[in-house]
Design an enzyme around this catalytic site. Structure first.
Site, PDB file in Angstrom:
ATOM      1  N   LYS A 127       0.846  -1.192   0.000  1.00 16.21           N
ATOM      2  CA  LYS A 127       0.000   0.000   0.000  1.00 16.21           C
ATOM      3  C   LYS A 127       0.884   1.245   0.000  1.00 16.21           C
ATOM      4  O   LYS A 127       0.737   2.130   0.818  1.00 16.21           O
ATOM      5  CB  LYS A 127      -0.910  -0.017   1.232  1.00 16.21           C
ATOM      6  CG  LYS A 127      -1.993  -1.074   1.148  1.00 16.21           C
ATOM      7  CD  LYS A 127      -2.757  -1.181   2.441  1.00 16.21           C
ATOM      8  CE  LYS A 127      -3.896  -2.182   2.309  1.00 16.21           C
ATOM      9  NZ  LYS A 127      -4.470  -2.541   3.587  1.00 16.21           N
TER      10      LYS A 127
HETATM   11  N1  GLU Z   1      -8.284  -7.242   5.794  1.00 20.78           N
HETATM   12  C1  GLU Z   1      -7.274  -8.128   5.331  1.00 20.78           C
HETATM   13  C2  GLU Z   1      -6.492  -7.460   4.215  1.00 20.78           C
HETATM   14  O1  GLU Z   1      -6.953  -6.495   3.628  1.00 20.78           O
HETATM   15  C3  GLU Z   1      -7.848  -9.421   4.827  1.00 20.78           C
HETATM   16  C4  GLU Z   1      -8.132 -10.347   5.937  1.00 20.78           C
HETATM   17  C5  GLU Z   1      -8.739 -11.674   5.497  1.00 20.78           C
HETATM   18  O2  GLU Z   1      -9.140 -11.805   4.338  1.00 20.78           O
HETATM   19  O3  GLU Z   1      -8.829 -12.555   6.334  1.00 20.78           O
HETATM   20  O4  GLU Z   1      -5.385  -7.887   3.955  1.00 20.78           O
END
Ligand code: GLU
Length: 324
Positions: free
Chosen positions: A251
């Protein structure tokens, strides 16, 4: 086996609004969406915004815009994890009351020092269990140390096997390779490993498709699922998108975000087309011609997805007109 509507798959999109979404996210989200939609299933959306220092409301709004721009939709309301943090926290404390987690007052530095002490190879990074069995309750740990504790899950010994739809069995000795891991942080926040398990259950998720970097978290989640008496979902972990040098996209500002592609006027159908080109035989009509996600649904078969890494190189950038 699925026999009625109630048992149709429920997939999920779970962005973390801690940065801008990039092409890697787009690919995983599109696959998660297709996997469920192609079997007549539902897709729910969860905003993983528990990290109070890094999650930003404007990034959450941007993630929703990016997903809509791509042509993905979801069923029902968006679940913002931060809005029911107290409930998640309550579940963590319940694990503690049941003796499955324990209060730990070690600072990061103390943990690092304890690990650096002669322990022999192989124990790198594994919490040595300093606070295991030290305090009977959170209150006692606070009283005796004057510190705010985190809660650590007490990992049982032995191997944990999880089944991945694409990669097959994945075996990890969580106690030896990971050790007792936090389910809340010392500033009180519920950790990802626990929150993901509680909220997948809350949203009725049956099918979890996400990036391969999370495969090694899955055995920890399987242990929590078992202690909470929840059923395991189906898991599928897909390769991450890398840059031309094989480094995973992050990111960071220099990695192409969906927001910048949209702002640059890219037709999202061209991006979906490029992604579709990487799905190979998983599509009924393979190819990278511009398409909408809805046009990829019929005949989508996850089992036929190519396993190799996916690189987003200069040629692709140029082809998408994103070569700034
Ligand atoms: N929120 C996590 C991410 O954006 C993904 C978590 C999941 O898929 O378990 O990397």
């Amino acid at each position: 086996m699925p026999s009625s509507d109630a048992q149709l798959p429920v997939g999920r999109l779970a962005p973390s609004p801690t940065g801008l979404l990039h092409l890697g996210h787009a690919r995983s989200f599109l696959l998660a969406w297709l996997w469920s939609r192609a079997r007549g299933g539902r897709v729910v959306l969860r905003m993983e915004d528990l990290d109070a220092t890094r999650a930003k409301p404007e990034l959450a709004a941007c993630a929703l815009r990016d997903l809509e721009w791509l042509g993905l939709d979801w069923d029902g309301e968006v679940l913002y994890q931060s809005r029911h943090h107290d409930e998640l926290r309550g579940a963590a404390e319940e694990l503690c009351e049941r003796g499955l987690a324990y209060p730990c007052v070690c600072t990061r530095r103390e943990v690092a020092e304890a690990i650096a002490a002669p322990h022999g190879p192989g124990s790198e990074g594994v919490y040595p269990g300093t606070c295991r069995d030290r305090y009977a309750s959170l209150a006692e740990a606070r009283r005796r140390t004057g510190r705010e504790p985190c809660l650590r899950y007490r990992v049982p010994s032995g191997e944990v096997t999880v089944r991945d739809e694409l990669l097959g069995d994945y075996v990890q000795d969580v106690a030896r390779e990971v050790g007792d891991f936090p389910v809340t942080s010392r500033d009180g926040q519920v950790a990802y490993q626990l929150a993901v398990v509680l909220d997948d259950e809350r949203q009725g998720v049956t099918d979890v498709l996400r990036g391969e970097d999370l495969l090694e978290s899955t055995p920890r989640q399987a242990l929590l699922l078992e202690d909470l008496w929840f059923e395991r979902p189906r898991w599928a972990h897909v390769p991450l998108v890398t840059d031309a040098k094989g480094r995973r996209l992050a990111k960071r500002a220099d990695d192409l975000s969906l927001a910048s592609l949209a702002a640059g006027g890219l037709d999202p159908r061209r991006l979906v087309g490029w992604l579709a080109g990487t799905f190979g035989a998983a599509l009924a009509e393979p190819g990278d011609a511009p398409r909408t996600p809805a046009e990829l649904v019929a005949g989508f078969d996850l089992a036929r997805l190519p396993r190799g890494p996916v690189a987003f190189d200069r040629a692709t950038r140029r082809a998408l007109g994103a070569d700034a």
